[in-house]
Design a protein around this motif. Sequence first.
Motif, PDB file in Angstrom:
ATOM      1  N   ALA E  45      36.811 -42.542 -21.071  1.00  0.00           N
ATOM      2  CA  ALA E  45      37.553 -43.707 -20.596  1.00  0.00           C
ATOM      3  C   ALA E  45      37.760 -44.738 -21.692  1.00  0.00           C
ATOM      4  CB  ALA E  45      36.812 -44.346 -19.422  1.00  0.00           C
ATOM      5  N   ALA E  46      36.917 -44.706 -22.715  1.00  0.00           N
ATOM      6  CA  ALA E  46      36.988 -45.727 -23.763  1.00  0.00           C
ATOM      7  C   ALA E  46      37.727 -45.247 -25.016  1.00  0.00           C
ATOM      8  CB  ALA E  46      35.572 -46.179 -24.139  1.00  0.00           C
ATOM      9  N   ASN E  47      38.373 -44.089 -24.908  1.00  0.00           N
ATOM     10  CA  ASN E  47      39.086 -43.531 -26.065  1.00  0.00           C
ATOM     11  C   ASN E  47      40.497 -44.113 -26.125  1.00  0.00           C
ATOM     12  OD1 ASN E  47      40.316 -41.981 -28.004  1.00  0.00           O
ATOM     13  ND2 ASN E  47      39.620 -40.005 -27.200  1.00  0.00           N
ATOM     14  N   LYS E  48      40.779 -44.874 -27.186  1.00  0.00           N
ATOM     15  CA  LYS E  48      42.100 -45.533 -27.197  1.00  0.00           C
ATOM     16  C   LYS E  48      43.231 -44.575 -27.530  1.00  0.00           C
ATOM     17  CE  LYS E  48      41.258 -47.750 -31.712  1.00  0.00           C
ATOM     18  NZ  LYS E  48      40.868 -49.031 -32.288  1.00  0.00           N
ATOM     19  N   GLN E  49      42.890 -43.325 -27.853  1.00  0.00           N
ATOM     20  CA  GLN E  49      43.949 -42.338 -28.095  1.00  0.00           C
ATOM     21  C   GLN E  49      44.436 -41.667 -26.808  1.00  0.00           C
ATOM     22  OE1 GLN E  49      41.802 -40.050 -31.075  1.00  0.00           O
ATOM     23  NE2 GLN E  49      42.965 -41.035 -32.700  1.00  0.00           N
ATOM     24  N   VAL E  50      43.836 -42.039 -25.683  1.00  0.00           N
ATOM     25  CA  VAL E  50      44.279 -41.505 -24.387  1.00  0.00           C
ATOM     26  C   VAL E  50      45.738 -41.906 -24.143  1.00  0.00           C
ATOM     27  CG1 VAL E  50      44.017 -41.843 -21.885  1.00  0.00           C
ATOM     28  CG2 VAL E  50      41.997 -41.386 -23.305  1.00  0.00           C
ATOM     29  N   LYS E  51      46.566 -40.917 -23.780  1.00  0.00           N
ATOM     30  CA  LYS E  51      47.988 -41.196 -23.485  1.00  0.00           C
ATOM     31  C   LYS E  51      48.331 -40.712 -22.086  1.00  0.00           C
ATOM     32  CE  LYS E  51      49.858 -40.682 -28.157  1.00  0.00           C
ATOM     33  NZ  LYS E  51      48.717 -39.857 -28.644  1.00  0.00           N
ATOM     34  N   PRO E  52      48.175 -41.584 -21.079  1.00  0.00           N
ATOM     35  CA  PRO E  52      48.528 -41.169 -19.720  1.00  0.00           C
ATOM     36  C   PRO E  52      50.047 -41.198 -19.521  1.00  0.00           C
ATOM     37  CG  PRO E  52      47.600 -43.385 -19.723  1.00  0.00           C
ATOM     38  CD  PRO E  52      47.711 -42.967 -21.152  1.00  0.00           C
ATOM     39  N   MET E  53      50.517 -40.519 -18.491  1.00  0.00           N
ATOM     40  CA  MET E  53      51.934 -40.612 -18.132  1.00  0.00           C
ATOM     41  C   MET E  53      52.249 -42.063 -17.820  1.00  0.00           C
ATOM     42  SD  MET E  53      52.713 -37.372 -15.649  1.00  0.00           S
ATOM     43  CE  MET E  53      51.515 -37.830 -14.389  1.00  0.00           C
TER      44      MET E  53
ATOM     45  N   LEU F  44      38.705 -30.375 -23.612  1.00  0.00           N
ATOM     46  CA  LEU F  44      37.710 -30.898 -24.556  1.00  0.00           C
ATOM     47  C   LEU F  44      37.037 -29.793 -25.345  1.00  0.00           C
ATOM     48  CD1 LEU F  44      35.922 -33.511 -22.265  1.00  0.00           C
ATOM     49  CD2 LEU F  44      37.607 -33.979 -24.048  1.00  0.00           C
ATOM     50  N   ALA F  45      36.994 -28.601 -24.767  1.00  0.00           N
ATOM     51  CA  ALA F  45      36.314 -27.474 -25.412  1.00  0.00           C
ATOM     52  C   ALA F  45      36.966 -27.102 -26.732  1.00  0.00           C
ATOM     53  CB  ALA F  45      36.292 -26.269 -24.472  1.00  0.00           C
ATOM     54  N   ALA F  80      45.606 -32.691 -22.451  1.00  0.00           N
ATOM     55  CA  ALA F  80      44.957 -33.088 -23.699  1.00  0.00           C
ATOM     56  C   ALA F  80      45.272 -34.538 -24.041  1.00  0.00           C
ATOM     57  CB  ALA F  80      45.398 -32.151 -24.827  1.00  0.00           C
ATOM     58  N   GLU F  81      46.535 -34.944 -23.832  1.00  0.00           N
ATOM     59  CA  GLU F  81      46.914 -36.330 -24.139  1.00  0.00           C
ATOM     60  C   GLU F  81      46.153 -37.316 -23.253  1.00  0.00           C
ATOM     61  OE1 GLU F  81      51.146 -36.633 -23.925  1.00  0.00           O
ATOM     62  OE2 GLU F  81      51.454 -35.450 -25.747  1.00  0.00           O
ATOM     63  N   TYR F  82      45.918 -36.907 -22.016  1.00  0.00           N
ATOM     64  CA  TYR F  82      45.153 -37.735 -21.084  1.00  0.00           C
ATOM     65  C   TYR F  82      43.697 -37.899 -21.532  1.00  0.00           C
ATOM     66  CZ  TYR F  82      47.810 -38.881 -16.822  1.00  0.00           C
ATOM     67  OH  TYR F  82      48.646 -39.455 -15.900  1.00  0.00           O
ATOM     68  N   ARG F  83      43.222 -36.975 -22.326  1.00  0.00           N
ATOM     69  CA  ARG F  83      41.826 -37.022 -22.807  1.00  0.00           C
ATOM     70  C   ARG F  83      41.734 -37.455 -24.262  1.00  0.00           C
ATOM     71  NH1 ARG F  83      43.466 -34.209 -18.248  1.00  0.00           N
ATOM     72  NH2 ARG F  83      41.840 -34.440 -16.699  1.00  0.00           N
ATOM     73  N   GLY F  84      42.832 -37.986 -24.802  1.00  0.00           N
ATOM     74  CA  GLY F  84      42.801 -38.524 -26.159  1.00  0.00           C
ATOM     75  C   GLY F  84      42.751 -37.482 -27.250  1.00  0.00           C
ATOM     76  N   LEU F  85      43.099 -36.241 -26.890  1.00  0.00           N
ATOM     77  CA  LEU F  85      43.086 -35.143 -27.868  1.00  0.00           C
ATOM     78  C   LEU F  85      44.493 -34.992 -28.415  1.00  0.00           C
ATOM     79  CD1 LEU F  85      41.229 -32.854 -28.972  1.00  0.00           C
ATOM     80  CD2 LEU F  85      41.898 -31.494 -27.000  1.00  0.00           C
TER      81      LEU F  85
END
Lengths: 92, 92, 119, 119, 117, 117
Positions: E45-53, F44-45, F80-85
């Motif tokens: 949740a704290a990852n600023k690289q998260v890109k939600p729709m 994440l894996a 992946a984008e939702y998880r900052g990957l």
Amino acid sequence: MTLIVVKKSPENGISNRLLKVALPSDTILLVQDGVLFAMDKDLESKVTQGVKLVALKEDFLARGFSEADSSIPLVDYNGWVELLEQNDKVIS
Amino acid sequence: MTLIVVKKSPENGISNRLLKVALPSDTILLVQDGVLFAMDKDLESKVTQGVKLVALKEDFLARGFSEADSSIPLVDYNGWVELLEQNDKVIS
Amino acid sequence: MKSVLFVAYQSPAGSIWINETFRSAFGMYGEELEPVVLFMGEAVLAVRANCKPEQLGCLPLSITFKYIARYKTKVVAVNEDLERFAIAEDGIEPSWNVTRISESELPDFMHAFDKVVFF
Amino acid sequence: MKSVLFVAYQSPAGSIWINETFRSAFGMYGEELEPVVLFMGEAVLAVRANCKPEQLGCLPLSITFKYIARYKTKVVAVNEDLERFAIAEDGIEPSWNVTRISESELPDFMHAFDKVVFF
Amino acid sequence: MNITIQVNVPPYTNEDMDTAMHLADACLKKGHKVSIFLFADSVLAANKQVKPMRIDRNIPVKIQELASKGVAMNICGLCAEYRGLTQGTNVDGSVFSGVPEMASLVFTSDRYVSLMP
Amino acid sequence: MNITIQVNVPPYTNEDMDTAMHLADACLKKGHKVSIFLFADSVLAANKQVKPMRIDRNIPVKIQELASKGVAMNICGLCAEYRGLTQGTNVDGSVFSGVPEMASLVFTSDRYVSLMP
């Protein structure tokens, strides 16, 4: 005076066991899928006498229920904070 | 001839409902926490007659059971692959 | 043409799985695949017109409606689960265009698909 | 000195939570805190000497043993759950040094702690 | 009062992070001091690289807003490393800590609410 | 045969990724063509920035080994984008794709095994 927070659905064994942990004068707060217990008309009989039961209004309504569907009082997030203030311990 | 893979614990409602989906000549493979069904001596009576029941040996043993604790045959990962070869469909 | 059944079984407002089930289903139309979505267990709560995860700040279920309409994706719900949650016909959101099925029909129903994937 | 109870309730080989419960418990010794770990439900499977998640390639439970010994962390398991899984006294790994408690004692037991955290 | 909220499961997949943020906000409004402890998969949740729709909520941004309102945002560092999250990718106002910090929160909090996994 | 294994939950927290890797390995040994589809939190894996404790298995490294043995490793890109990957942090031999690729796997696989969330 302990607040017990039940967040998992009645289908999950741990929720039913948490209900049993409450002692008289404790409050059980149902949140998330735990609110599904609130439609059970016999819920009072599943906890020790003297235990207060409430459910989080936001989580109950978001699942498509109306206030009239609940067999126990509903509280909002402010009510949750008040329960934290009134009870000196939390089991969650 | 369908392979039904049950991976959740008997405490989870969906596992019990998956057991009911099997038709005669299907195979139910219990894996992960689904293997906890294998200690139930009445498991056969919970599925339709003619359904084959097996559990993944690795997952059963890793949870501290011994082979003798299982009421149904155990298969290893090679056995899982053979079940995929023998059944033309998978429900999982 | 092959058929694939996606089964949603988890509560709608507490988790993302119903949205992910439909996103997967809609993706199938790129191939010669016919997807159907089945609501089972607590997932049937999703069909109520008043079920709105967006009230919690979560992703709305209604974003699926225009695709259900466009692709005519069949949505099926288990009768016994609807009854368990006292979901009456007039409480169901019409955009789902739900077909009912009884628990006893599930084994034959599921076996009629080429692939069955639970979410 | 304050007391804190960590409750593990999930199956040992399928998830990381028992390891995380103990990692949390051991962290408490840095403060004036006395942690106790309770095994409830399927988590009691962990106490069997033969319970070895490492056979699946997962993190071993046995990495907790040296800290349990060093800190004398109290580990409690629910009797009825042990019985449900037919876990006999001689099948229990001695390193856990398990104390038994009955289901009916749980309400008073839990209320005796300053904090109770389920994992 | 000092109130701590611990989250354990991944954001977006579950509503726990949303529950925690709503509760934190309600606590703040009543004048309480709030800490959030992100444990296990909740560290995402704290990852600023998260890109939600675009239609979805941006949880890392919401966390940052809470932090700027005074919520202490603690991330279990070891958990973060297990999820490929490195220092510097976490949102401003959040800090990498660990179980020693968790112990400190358990000790100093008047109320400790954990959203169980 | 073409066999696809879909994973849906986070690695380490659950054993699903381990189950998938063991099954993939057993399928390979019997001469089958294997694909793994990483959906939702299972993406994440494939993050090569994951740093597990030394005593624990390194799942991204294991995935890379499977890929080098011929397992097609597909990552749901939106998940992946939702998880900052981001692309480039995923292990060699894994590719960002999405539900179109999932559809193709559903269509072409002789057996499709999903480890339900």
